[in-house]
Write a protein that holds these residues in place. Sequence first.
Motif, mmCIF file in Angstrom:
data_model
loop_
_atom_site.group_PDB
_atom_site.id
_atom_site.type_symbol
_atom_site.label_atom_id
_atom_site.label_comp_id
_atom_site.label_asym_id
_atom_site.label_seq_id
_atom_site.Cartn_x
_atom_site.Cartn_y
_atom_site.Cartn_z
ATOM 1 N N GLN A 76 0.800 -1.215 0.000
ATOM 2 C CA GLN A 76 0.000 0.000 0.000
ATOM 3 C C GLN A 76 0.844 1.283 0.000
ATOM 4 N N GLY A 77 2.150 1.144 -0.134
ATOM 5 C CA GLY A 77 3.020 2.311 -0.255
ATOM 6 C C GLY A 77 3.367 2.987 1.052
ATOM 7 N N GLY A 78 2.845 2.460 2.169
ATOM 8 C CA GLY A 78 3.049 3.138 3.446
ATOM 9 C C GLY A 78 4.486 3.145 3.915
ATOM 10 N N SER A 79 5.167 1.999 3.807
ATOM 11 C CA SER A 79 6.533 1.953 4.322
ATOM 12 C C SER A 79 7.469 2.781 3.442
ATOM 13 N N ALA A 80 7.265 2.763 2.116
ATOM 14 C CA ALA A 80 8.107 3.587 1.245
ATOM 15 C C ALA A 80 7.940 5.063 1.582
ATOM 16 N N ALA A 81 6.698 5.489 1.797
ATOM 17 C CA ALA A 81 6.446 6.882 2.164
ATOM 18 C C ALA A 81 7.080 7.217 3.510
ATOM 19 N N LEU A 82 6.941 6.312 4.468
ATOM 20 C CA LEU A 82 7.503 6.546 5.797
ATOM 21 C C LEU A 82 9.022 6.645 5.745
ATOM 22 N N PHE A 83 9.658 5.699 5.043
ATOM 23 C CA PHE A 83 11.116 5.718 4.970
ATOM 24 C C PHE A 83 11.601 6.982 4.261
ATOM 25 N N ALA A 84 10.862 7.422 3.243
ATOM 26 C CA ALA A 84 11.249 8.630 2.527
ATOM 27 C C ALA A 84 11.216 9.854 3.437
ATOM 28 N N LEU A 85 10.194 9.942 4.292
ATOM 29 C CA LEU A 85 10.060 11.106 5.163
ATOM 30 C C LEU A 85 10.968 11.013 6.382
#
Length: 258
Positions: free
Chosen positions: A66-75
Motif C-alpha cells: 500500500q506504499g506506506g513503508s516507502a512513504a515513511l522511509f522517505a520522510l
Amino acid sequence: MGDGELAWDGSRLRVEGTEFLVAVFRGDLTTDERFVIWKTRPLLEASLRLIDRLGAKRIVELGIAQGGSAALFALHARPDQLVAVDLATERIGPLDRLIETRGLGDRVHAVYGVDQSDRHALLAALAPMGPEPLDLVLDDASHRYDETLTSFDLLFPRLRPGGVYAIEDWDWAHHDAAADLAAADPEAAAGWWPGGTVLTRLAFELTLATADPSVVRSVQIDRHLVRVTRGPAVLDPHTFRLHDHVSRSGAALLADPT
C-alpha cells in the motif's frame, strides 16, 4: 534517528504532517488522508531502528503493497536514493502524489510490475541509484525461497561493506495456526501463504556462509528480521551466488536425512 521525527499514537503515527496506520488486516487501504503499512508495529520499528543504526541513505525496498513503508522511509530517513519495487502493476496514487508534492521525484522511485526474481527487470529498476553502493535492502516481497534468493544474489554484492540485507517475514512456516489454515483450505490461503520451500532454509544457508566473514560478516535473526551484514570482500555483482559461499559439508547439514 532519521530527520523525520516519529510521533506514535498506538498503531498510528505521524511524520512531517503525514499520517500512517500500521495494520495487519489487508482490508485497510491507503488513501490521500492516510497511508497504510501492512506490518506489525514491532516489525516496522525493527526496520526503522535498522535504518537509524546504519544511517541508511541509499535504500532498496522490495515490496510496495500500500506504499506506506516507502512513504515513511522517505520522510523519516530522507534518503539520497530510495527505490521501491513491486510485482503489482497498479500504482499507489497517494504515494505518487506524496513524491510529487514533497519534491522527492529525483530521490524516491516507485517501480511497478517488477518480479523480484527477474534479474534484468530488477537491475533496470535500480538504474536511478547509479553505481554507488547501497546501505540497506529491505525484502518484504514474495517471501518465497527461490525468488528471495535471486534478489539476494543480485543485490547483496551491491551493498557497501557493513551494509545490511534484511529479510522480513522469514518465519512464515513456523506459525502452526496459520499453517493449519493453509493446509485446510489451500485455495483460500493462496493469496497470503507463500508455500514452497520455506525461507527458514535461506536463513540457515546465510548462517553457514558466515564461515567466510569477508563475504557475510554476520547474520542476526529474530522473529522480525534476518539481518545479513556484508563483509569487506570484493564481490562481482554479475556472478555472485550465495551457494558458492556455502561449503559442501555445510550444505550437507541441510540435506534431507531420508
